[in-house]
Scaffold this active site. Sequence first.
Site, short mmCIF file in Angstrom:
data_model
loop_
_atom_site.label_atom_id
_atom_site.label_comp_id
_atom_site.label_asym_id
_atom_site.label_seq_id
_atom_site.Cartn_x
_atom_site.Cartn_y
_atom_site.Cartn_z
N SER A 137 0.81 -1.21 0.00
CA SER A 137 0.00 0.00 0.00
C SER A 137 0.85 1.27 0.00
CB SER A 137 -0.93 0.00 1.22
OG SER A 137 -0.21 -0.27 2.40
N HIS A 158 -2.50 -3.15 -6.00
CA HIS A 158 -2.97 -2.80 -4.66
C HIS A 158 -4.49 -2.91 -4.61
CE1 HIS A 158 -3.54 0.51 -1.42
NE2 HIS A 158 -3.57 -0.69 -0.87
N GLU A 170 -5.55 -0.49 -7.52
CA GLU A 170 -4.57 0.55 -7.84
C GLU A 170 -3.34 -0.13 -8.43
OE1 GLU A 170 -3.00 4.53 -5.53
OE2 GLU A 170 -3.05 2.65 -4.41
N ASN A 208 -3.08 6.08 -0.63
CA ASN A 208 -2.61 6.37 0.72
C ASN A 208 -1.88 7.70 0.82
OD1 ASN A 208 -3.60 4.23 2.35
ND2 ASN A 208 -2.27 2.86 1.19
#
Length: 301
Positions: A137, A158, A170, A208
């Site tokens: 992540s 991800h 992702e 993130n």
Amino acid sequence: MANQCDIAQHPDSQGQSAAIQIVGVIGSGQMGHGIAQVMAHKGGLQVIVQDVNDQALEKAAAGIEKSLEKFVSKDLLTPVQKTEVLSRIRFERTLEALKDADLVVEAIVENEAIKKDVFQNLDALLRPAAILASNTSSISITRLASATQRPAQVIGMHFMNPVPLMKLVEIIRGAQTSDATYALIADLSARLDKTSVVSRDFPGFISNRVLMPLINEAIFTVYEGIGSAEDIDTVMKLGMNHPMGPLTLADFIGLDTCLAIMNVLHDGFQDPRFRPCPLLKQYVDAGYLGRKSGRGFFSYR
């Protein structure tokens, strides 16, 4: 009902990703077994889940069975289809069990050194054409790829948690990820009934880079006594229309994972705005990791 599992019944009709038929998943935790489930269910793929811990593998098998049963209870899957999906997943303790995989997705602890070691071992084990993906992540795909002799075939994939329900993947391209590798993974994501986005290989990627500073700021708001955890989450749910408050989400993700990502952001950008809140560090030191430990910003006992 007849068409609900067509995607799983006809994998060869799914374009470029038909070249991927056997998938290895390293790590049988919540993310790992969720990835295994969608690969077997939506992708119609043969899946090998690898973990060194027998108890973790047993828990993963039970988790997948329970999740699929929910699909059956909602008439999204028949009992026969559930049995077929389960028959496509096997659980192994050794990396050698993955040697024939076309794609291996790593979904282990968010630690660069450990991930690099796994990638190095996989690189020596797998066929030259196999692709290595990480569910990281936040950690650099380019640096993970540097542990291998196949950097063009290393990519970030991800998934969001819970994997069987969340639509997003992702995709992160490292500095040397080839167009062919990206095309295969983008096609596979569509085959899994996911929507994919592409991120450049910078700390935290897209998801993130945006989410974790929000969570960290919510933790600072608790730390500074501005509001209670309940009130902060209520503000974000009712005032900002978030489906889940940031502190509840942090507990769901795992506070240790949140801290690891904030450290990656802080180290990567050397920017004080990414400094992890001292309260987040203290909670992790105390073992208050969120749902998985029974306590985080809220109690789950």
